[in-house]
Design a protein around this motif. Structure first.
Motif, PDB file in Angstrom:
ATOM      1  N   PRO A  99      53.753  20.831  50.187  1.00 41.00           N
ATOM      2  CA  PRO A  99      55.163  20.989  50.593  1.00 41.00           C
ATOM      3  C   PRO A  99      55.423  22.184  51.516  1.00 41.00           C
ATOM      4  O   PRO A  99      56.353  22.957  51.304  1.00 41.00           O
ATOM      5  CB  PRO A  99      55.870  21.157  49.247  1.00 41.00           C
ATOM      6  CG  PRO A  99      54.866  21.829  48.382  1.00 41.00           C
ATOM      7  CD  PRO A  99      53.534  21.259  48.792  1.00 41.00           C
ATOM      8  N   TYR A 100      54.598  22.320  52.547  1.00 41.15           N
ATOM      9  CA  TYR A 100      54.787  23.368  53.542  1.00 41.15           C
ATOM     10  C   TYR A 100      54.591  22.759  54.920  1.00 41.15           C
ATOM     11  O   TYR A 100      53.870  21.752  55.076  1.00 41.15           O
ATOM     12  CB  TYR A 100      53.784  24.508  53.343  1.00 41.15           C
ATOM     13  CG  TYR A 100      53.938  25.252  52.038  1.00 41.15           C
ATOM     14  CD1 TYR A 100      55.010  26.120  51.816  1.00 41.15           C
ATOM     15  CD2 TYR A 100      53.008  25.083  51.011  1.00 41.15           C
ATOM     16  CE1 TYR A 100      55.141  26.800  50.619  1.00 41.15           C
ATOM     17  CE2 TYR A 100      53.137  25.766  49.808  1.00 41.15           C
ATOM     18  CZ  TYR A 100      54.205  26.617  49.620  1.00 41.15           C
ATOM     19  OH  TYR A 100      54.336  27.284  48.434  1.00 41.15           O
ATOM     20  N   GLU A 101      55.218  23.383  55.914  1.00 41.09           N
ATOM     21  CA  GLU A 101      55.020  22.945  57.286  1.00 41.09           C
ATOM     22  C   GLU A 101      53.667  23.462  57.768  1.00 41.09           C
ATOM     23  O   GLU A 101      53.489  24.649  58.013  1.00 41.09           O
ATOM     24  CB  GLU A 101      56.142  23.457  58.186  1.00 41.09           C
ATOM     25  CG  GLU A 101      57.497  22.808  57.921  1.00 41.09           C
ATOM     26  CD  GLU A 101      58.543  23.217  58.942  1.00 41.09           C
ATOM     27  OE1 GLU A 101      58.148  23.823  59.978  1.00 41.09           O
ATOM     28  OE2 GLU A 101      59.724  22.941  58.718  1.00 41.09           O
ATOM     29  N   MET A 102      52.707  22.535  57.878  1.00 41.98           N
ATOM     30  CA  MET A 102      51.357  22.888  58.303  1.00 41.98           C
ATOM     31  C   MET A 102      50.882  21.842  59.304  1.00 41.98           C
ATOM     32  O   MET A 102      51.478  20.772  59.442  1.00 41.98           O
ATOM     33  CB  MET A 102      50.403  22.932  57.103  1.00 41.98           C
ATOM     34  CG  MET A 102      50.805  23.913  56.008  1.00 41.98           C
ATOM     35  SD  MET A 102      49.498  24.158  54.777  1.00 41.98           S
ATOM     36  CE  MET A 102      49.361  22.516  54.061  1.00 41.98           C
ATOM     37  N   THR A 103      49.798  22.159  59.990  1.00 35.85           N
ATOM     38  CA  THR A 103      49.230  21.185  60.914  1.00 35.85           C
ATOM     39  C   THR A 103      48.639  20.021  60.125  1.00 35.85           C
ATOM     40  O   THR A 103      48.379  20.128  58.912  1.00 35.85           O
ATOM     41  CB  THR A 103      48.126  21.820  61.770  1.00 35.85           C
ATOM     42  OG1 THR A 103      47.011  22.154  60.932  1.00 35.85           O
ATOM     43  CG2 THR A 103      48.632  23.075  62.471  1.00 35.85           C
ATOM     44  N   GLU A 104      48.425  18.922  60.808  1.00 34.55           N
ATOM     45  CA  GLU A 104      47.830  17.755  60.148  1.00 34.55           C
ATOM     46  C   GLU A 104      46.456  18.103  59.571  1.00 34.55           C
ATOM     47  O   GLU A 104      46.104  17.673  58.469  1.00 34.55           O
ATOM     48  CB  GLU A 104      47.709  16.616  61.156  1.00 34.55           C
ATOM     49  CG  GLU A 104      47.170  15.322  60.558  1.00 34.55           C
ATOM     50  CD  GLU A 104      47.120  14.189  61.572  1.00 34.55           C
ATOM     51  OE1 GLU A 104      46.483  13.156  61.274  1.00 34.55           O
ATOM     52  OE2 GLU A 104      47.717  14.345  62.666  1.00 34.55           O
ATOM     53  N   GLU A 105      45.691  18.906  60.305  1.00 39.40           N
ATOM     54  CA  GLU A 105      44.370  19.310  59.818  1.00 39.40           C
ATOM     55  C   GLU A 105      44.494  20.147  58.549  1.00 39.40           C
ATOM     56  O   GLU A 105      43.736  19.949  57.582  1.00 39.40           O
ATOM     57  CB  GLU A 105      43.618  20.100  60.889  1.00 39.40           C
ATOM     58  CG  GLU A 105      42.229  20.542  60.430  1.00 39.40           C
ATOM     59  CD  GLU A 105      41.569  21.519  61.394  1.00 39.40           C
ATOM     60  OE1 GLU A 105      40.350  21.693  61.302  1.00 39.40           O
ATOM     61  OE2 GLU A 105      42.296  22.132  62.218  1.00 39.40           O
ATOM     62  N   GLU A 106      45.443  21.097  58.546  1.00 33.85           N
ATOM     63  CA  GLU A 106      45.612  21.956  57.370  1.00 33.85           C
ATOM     64  C   GLU A 106      46.040  21.141  56.159  1.00 33.85           C
ATOM     65  O   GLU A 106      45.615  21.428  55.030  1.00 33.85           O
ATOM     66  CB  GLU A 106      46.629  23.053  57.683  1.00 33.85           C
ATOM     67  CG  GLU A 106      46.106  24.097  58.665  1.00 33.85           C
ATOM     68  CD  GLU A 106      47.192  25.025  59.172  1.00 33.85           C
ATOM     69  OE1 GLU A 106      46.847  26.100  59.712  1.00 33.85           O
ATOM     70  OE2 GLU A 106      48.391  24.683  59.048  1.00 33.85           O
ATOM     71  N   GLN A 107      46.880  20.144  56.364  1.00 32.33           N
ATOM     72  CA  GLN A 107      47.279  19.275  55.261  1.00 32.33           C
ATOM     73  C   GLN A 107      46.059  18.591  54.648  1.00 32.33           C
ATOM     74  O   GLN A 107      45.927  18.499  53.430  1.00 32.33           O
ATOM     75  CB  GLN A 107      48.289  18.228  55.739  1.00 32.33           C
ATOM     76  CG  GLN A 107      49.711  18.733  55.878  1.00 32.33           C
ATOM     77  CD  GLN A 107      50.380  18.962  54.535  1.00 32.33           C
ATOM     78  OE1 GLN A 107      49.892  18.561  53.489  1.00 32.33           O
ATOM     79  NE2 GLN A 107      51.530  19.635  54.563  1.00 32.33           N
TER      80      GLN A 107
END
Length: 496
Positions: A153-161
């Motif tokens: 539930p955080y705004e992260m890059t697709e890779e970080e997700q």
């Protein structure tokens, strides 16, 4: 092995669930810390030495000095040895215990292992949770099983997700930290020295981490609890270069305080408990130490003194002559980690009914939650849910009355385990900031603090020597405390 060797996602998720960080880093970092700090023999006549404090630093200093033939007396304010290595047994049910302070040992702890093996203390591997872990982050509750892909539930890059917490640590820390991190003696040289100029949060962002990724690491990794107030150097050398280079991790069966207890038992004729130091005076004839014992002042004389008292308590001791300005500044400005732990004893490990591990990571007031189970009867005996809170929140909790802390933590715990009230039996709080003989948790240098203060914290002044984990670049570790005591003992041995 290659530092970039990867593990399976299942292994990553299991490892992050330990609550002590990334166990798998033992696969990445060669353990070159084995040599540690060796002891030295006395070069002259034996001396009469006072050691102030019976934590691990004081005990290791006394041990080395006794081995070298000096006459040693340890003055300890508490009625026990160990300092911030403290295992809590009362008021819990028989067979149930939890750590108040130092949580785990690493295979890289060469000095600790020397004593543990010599004393025949039994190690218990830090078990990796096989069952799902609860996360309560940014208002969202998630139950995550090993190997499961989730939407963090955080705004992260697709890779970080896709990477998740441990993968983020792997990408932005494990694969980028300099190899010199396993060589603590090089902390004052490039490239390590430059790392002290930035916080852990800044370092992660400099490697490309998003703000959301930093928040996720902050709320799922103990070493990142205060990323903007943590020296990048300390993280590199103490957390990764030392602790995480020594997997597997372990505790001592029966409690981590068995190590200082055993050391103290073998020094028992040389330790005076209930002796709170109030003043240290360096004179031409030697050193005079004043204590308060059962409300009465008492004086001790020695040729030299080793001070191992926690840095915040040290501020309250009177020194004559006054310590140097640089030493005073270092003592006054070295930060410590506020740490408050709240223990909720429940009638049984009820979370197992739902197939849960009992472990939870949250950004709630209760912080991280760790379960403690009676290993003799793990399914039906009373158990503990341990709320581990650091930073400003911990300090605020510590100022409340115990019953109010327990009620508030229990209220927050219901967001994780809604039926906790049905199982609750009793609670206990340990706020290290209000402990008069600690006044906080371990030292926790921020950006610039290691390079600004460590040398001054270590430096002797006259016949007065200084040790303690706050005088070691291996901050906040039992190994750092032990090695600091050996260092201070060596200073005396080399000049005897």
């Amino acid at each position: 092995m290659s530092r970039k060797k990867t593990l399976s996602r299942k292994k990553f998720l299991q490892q992050i669930g330990l609550g002590i960080g990334a166990v798998g880093t033992g696969f990445f970092f060669p353990n070159v810390l084995a040599a540690g700090i060796g002891s030295t023999k006395r070069s002259g006549a034996p001396k009469k030495i006072l050691v102030l404090g019976a934590g691990l630093a004081g005990l290791s200093a006394a041990w080395e000095l006794r081995k070298a033939g000096h006459e040693v007396t340890v003055l300890e304010a508490r009625n026990r040895a160990g300092g911030r290595v403290s295992t809590l047994r009362k008021p819990f049910a028989e067979g149930l215990y939890a750590e108040e302070g130092a949580a785990a040992f690493s295979g890289s702890y060469t000095h600790a292992l020397k004593f543990i093996d010599e004393f025949g203390l039994e190690k218990t591997p830090w078990a990796m949770p096989e069952k799902p872990i609860i996360y309560h982050l940014n208002g969202e509750k998630m139950t995550v099983a090993a190997g499961e892909t989730v939407k963090w539930p955080y705004e992260m890059t697709e890779e970080e997700q896709k990477l998740g917490p441990f993968g983020i640590v792997n990408k932005y820390l494990i694969e980028t930290l300099p190899k010199e991190m396993t060589q603590p003696d090089k902390w004052d040289q490039p490239p390590l020295l430059q790392m002290d100029k930035v916080s852990l949060g800044e370092y992660l962002k400099n490697q490309g981490a998003s703000e959301g990724a930093v928040k996720l690491v902050k709320n799922t990794m103990w070493f990142a609890a205060m990323p903007d107030e943590t020296s990048g150097l300390s993280t590199a050398v103490s957390d990764f270069g030392l602790f995480m280079s020594g997997a597997p991790f372990f505790t001592l069966k029966g409690g981590n305080d068995l190590l200082p207890k055993e050391m103290a038992s073998r020094l028992k004729d040389h330790i005076k408990y209930g002796s709170a130091v109030t003043a240290v005076k360096d004179t031409a004839e030697g050193v005079l130490v004043t204590t308060t014992e059962a409300g009465t002042a008492k004086e001790y004389k020695a040729d030299e003194v080793i001070v191992t008292i926690p840095v915040k308590v040290l501020q309250k001791i009177r020194f004559e002559p006054e310590l140097s300005q640089a030493k005073r500044k270092a003592i006054e400005e070295m930060p410590v980690l506020n740490l408050t732990r709240t223990y909720l004893e429940v009638d049984r490990p009820f979370w197992q009914d739902e197939g849960l591990s009992g472990l939870a990571y949250t950004d709630l007031l209760l912080g991280q939650v760790e379960p403690h189970i009676n290993q003799n009867s793990p399914d039906s005996s009373p158990a503990i849910l341990d709320s581990y809170v650091t930073g400003e929140t911990a300090g605020n909790l510590g100022e409340l009355q115990e019953k109010d802390v327990i009620n508030e933590v229990k209220k927050q715990m219901k967001k994780i385990y809604p039926d906790v009230d049905e199982h609750f039996k009793k609670g206990h709080v340990k706020a290290w900031s209000t402990d008069p003989y600690a006044l906080g948790g371990p030292s926790w240098p921020g950006p610039g603090d290691v390079s600004s203060y460590l040398t001054d914290l270590q430096r002797p002044e006259g016949k007065i020597h200084f040790a303690g984990e706050h005088t070691s670049v291996l901050r906040s570790t039992m190994e750092g405390a032990l090695r600091s005591g050996v260092r201070a003992a060596n200073e005396i041995n080399q000049n005897s």
